[in-house]
Design a protein around this motif. Structure first.
Motif, short mmCIF file in Angstrom:
data_model
loop_
_atom_site.label_atom_id
_atom_site.label_comp_id
_atom_site.label_asym_id
_atom_site.label_seq_id
_atom_site.Cartn_x
_atom_site.Cartn_y
_atom_site.Cartn_z
N SER A 196 0.82 -1.21 0.00
CA SER A 196 0.00 0.00 0.00
C SER A 196 0.85 1.26 0.00
O SER A 196 0.42 2.31 -0.51
N ALA A 197 2.03 1.19 0.57
CA ALA A 197 2.92 2.36 0.55
C ALA A 197 3.24 2.75 -0.89
O ALA A 197 3.29 3.94 -1.24
N LEU A 198 3.44 1.75 -1.75
CA LEU A 198 3.68 2.03 -3.16
C LEU A 198 2.41 2.55 -3.83
O LEU A 198 2.45 3.55 -4.56
N ALA A 199 1.28 1.88 -3.59
CA ALA A 199 0.03 2.29 -4.22
C ALA A 199 -0.34 3.72 -3.84
O ALA A 199 -0.77 4.51 -4.70
N GLU A 200 -0.15 4.07 -2.59
CA GLU A 200 -0.51 5.41 -2.14
C GLU A 200 0.46 6.47 -2.66
O GLU A 200 0.08 7.63 -2.86
N SER A 201 1.69 6.09 -2.90
CA SER A 201 2.64 7.01 -3.53
C SER A 201 2.25 7.27 -4.97
O SER A 201 2.37 8.40 -5.47
N ILE A 202 1.77 6.23 -5.67
CA ILE A 202 1.27 6.43 -7.04
C ILE A 202 0.06 7.36 -7.02
O ILE A 202 -0.07 8.25 -7.87
N HIS A 228 10.10 10.39 -9.50
CA HIS A 228 9.89 10.79 -8.12
C HIS A 228 10.58 9.92 -7.07
O HIS A 228 10.55 10.28 -5.89
N VAL A 229 11.17 8.79 -7.43
CA VAL A 229 11.91 8.03 -6.41
C VAL A 229 13.24 8.71 -6.14
O VAL A 229 13.82 9.35 -7.02
N SER A 230 13.72 8.58 -4.93
CA SER A 230 14.95 9.28 -4.54
C SER A 230 16.16 8.36 -4.45
O SER A 230 17.29 8.85 -4.33
N LYS A 231 15.91 7.04 -4.49
CA LYS A 231 17.03 6.11 -4.33
C LYS A 231 16.62 4.72 -4.82
O LYS A 231 15.42 4.44 -4.96
N ILE A 280 12.15 -2.50 -4.84
CA ILE A 280 12.10 -1.80 -6.14
C ILE A 280 12.30 -0.29 -5.89
O ILE A 280 11.98 0.22 -4.82
N PRO A 281 12.86 0.41 -6.85
CA PRO A 281 13.41 -0.10 -8.11
C PRO A 281 14.81 -0.66 -7.90
O PRO A 281 15.49 -0.33 -6.93
N ASP A 282 15.23 -1.53 -8.82
CA ASP A 282 16.56 -2.12 -8.70
C ASP A 282 17.65 -1.10 -8.97
O ASP A 282 18.80 -1.29 -8.54
N VAL A 283 17.32 -0.04 -9.70
CA VAL A 283 18.25 1.06 -9.96
C VAL A 283 17.51 2.37 -9.72
O VAL A 283 16.28 2.42 -9.74
N HIS A 284 18.28 3.43 -9.50
CA HIS A 284 17.69 4.76 -9.39
C HIS A 284 17.72 5.39 -10.79
O HIS A 284 18.79 5.72 -11.30
#
Length: 433
Positions: A81-87, A233-236, A264-268
């Motif tokens: 849910s942390a991912l879903a809510e970030s989306i 929007h991901v930072s790392k 995830i993600p495997d890379v930034h």
């Protein structure tokens, strides 16, 4: 970073039906936690306690510990849910926030929550009174799980099977150009590649990282919002953790298999593209973009006529009700002698969709809406691989390579499951005559 958020002249919020759909998509991500708990564990607990009491007492103890498993699944639902809510937050920021009046927002939001983006956006969503449809709820769940395939280290097995043939074909094609791209990688920026059905953006990212200029296209708001999160929007690396198999209780050898988590993600993406831009005349941020809209409508327009050097499609052409519309759009937007590289099965997505009645068709005409409805056009047809290839040739392409049965891949597959579904996709390269 993707240049901008979503390109294109179409304003989806200007259409009341489209606006309602966007709000439904946003609510489907916002509601992921509630519905996953409801259908994933609450319903199972009810079924468990409906067993004879001696049976559920037995199964609640080690080595079975079914109730402990359901509690563990609850925890993993919160992780997903942390991912879903970030989306949800990214989608709200991109589509809804720019249209809001700040004074009205201040009047409806509890001051105690003013610094909590999720609470602010959720309060506004409640005021808009649009609830997610069941279809959008299912798509949100599928979208969260798709991150395993596209953006986890473990998903590289499936990505390699599907993406490596595409990337190899592009490298081989453009290393034959008069200016050797292999000796001067910066020249790859002049090669414009289109990726229809871009999904979560991984193939777009990989093609850009290889030095090409690439544009992804996607019609699904679920995928657009999710890809924007991961690309912009991901930072790392490994910012989120997902448990893609937790909600499925079938075909597991052990509970540990069901409860596995993946970072995830495997890379930034931003860091990777910055590194890939070193020494090049065109930065990756200027070489990668994403467009929103119906592929048939957008890329069959005069604006895109002969615009791209190559088109790359992966697990895409079977999303067409009428694959001729896709072929026409590729032919329109591809330069003469340009190549179309395709890999995928033919799991026709629209095989059983209901057709509009005569009254509905007349209503569309009377409304003055465009005759070109893209994939919304009535009718559908399912062809074999052999027939698709012949159709591509009929519309002005030469098939230079065609392979079947050589590639095997799953799709968001649990390698530890007792059930394995394997695709043996067709791979072909067609050149526009």
């Amino acid at each position: 970073m993707v240049e901008g958020e979503w390109n294109g002249d179409f304003d989806p919020l200007a259409d009341p039906d489209e606006r309602k759909h966007i709000l439904s998509v946003l609510d489907s991500f916002r509601s992921y936690r509630r519905f996953a708990h409801l259908y994933g564990t609450h319903a199972r607990r009810q079924a468990f306690y409906s067993l004879p009491s001696s049976h559920w007492h037995l199964l609640s103890q080690p080595p079975f510990s079914v109730l402990d498993t359901l509690s563990a699944v609850d925890d993993l639902i919160d992780t997903n849910s942390a991912l879903a809510e970030s989306i949800f937050k990214v989608g709200f920021q991109g589509f809804i926030a720019p249209t809001l009046d700040s004074e009205w927002v201040a009047s409806v939001v509890d001051p105690r929550h003013a610094t909590n983006e999720y609470e602010v956006y959720s309060t506004i969503m409640d005021r808009m009174n649009v609830k997610a449809t069941q279809i959008d709820i299912d798509k949100a769940r599928s979208c969260v799980h798709q991150f395993y395939r596209d953006w986890s280290a473990e998903g590289a097995v499936e990505r390699s099977a599907c993406f490596s043939p595409i990337l190899s074909a592009l490298e081989a094609e453009f290393s034959k150009q008069p200016i050797e791209l292999s000796s001067d990688p910066s020249n790859k920026a002049d090669i414009k590649i289109l990726v229809p059905g871009a999904g979560l953006g991984r193939l777009v990212f990989d093609i850009c990282r290889a030095g090409f200029t690439v544009e992804g296209n996607e019609i699904s708001y679920h995928e657009l919002m999710a890809s924007s999160l991961i690309l912009n929007h991901v930072s790392k690396p490994q910012e989120f953790t997902i448990a893609p198999f937790a909600l499925s209780s079938s075909n597991h050898l052990t509970r540990a298999d069901q409860l596995r988590t993946f970072a995830i993600p495997d890379v930034h993406p931003a860091t990777e593209l910055e590194t890939a831009s070193e020494g090049l005349r065109v930065h990756a941020g200027e070489r990668m973009s994403m467009s929103a809209g119906d592929f048939c409508v957008v890329y069959n327009s005069p604006e895109y006529r002969e615009h791209f050097t190559a088109v790359a499609t992966v697990f895409f052409i079977d999303t067409a009700p009428n694959v001729i519309r896709y072929i026409e759009a590729v032919r329109n937007c591809l330069q003469p002698s340009g190549i179309w590289v395709n890999l995928g099965p033919l799991l026709w997505h629209h095989a059983s969709r209901p057709q509009p009645s005569n009254e509905e068709s007349e209503g569309v005409r009377a409304s003055g809406k465009s005759v070109d409805a893209g994939i919304g056009d009535p009718g559908s047809v399912e062809l074999t691989d052999e027939e698709v290839v012949k159709l591509v040739e009929h519309f002005g392409f030469s098939i230079e390579r065609h392979e079947t049965g050589k590639i095997e891949t799953g799709y968001i597959s649990n390698a530890e499951s007792m059930l394995q579904s394997t695709y043996r996709p067709s791979f072909w390269i067609a050149r526009k005559r």
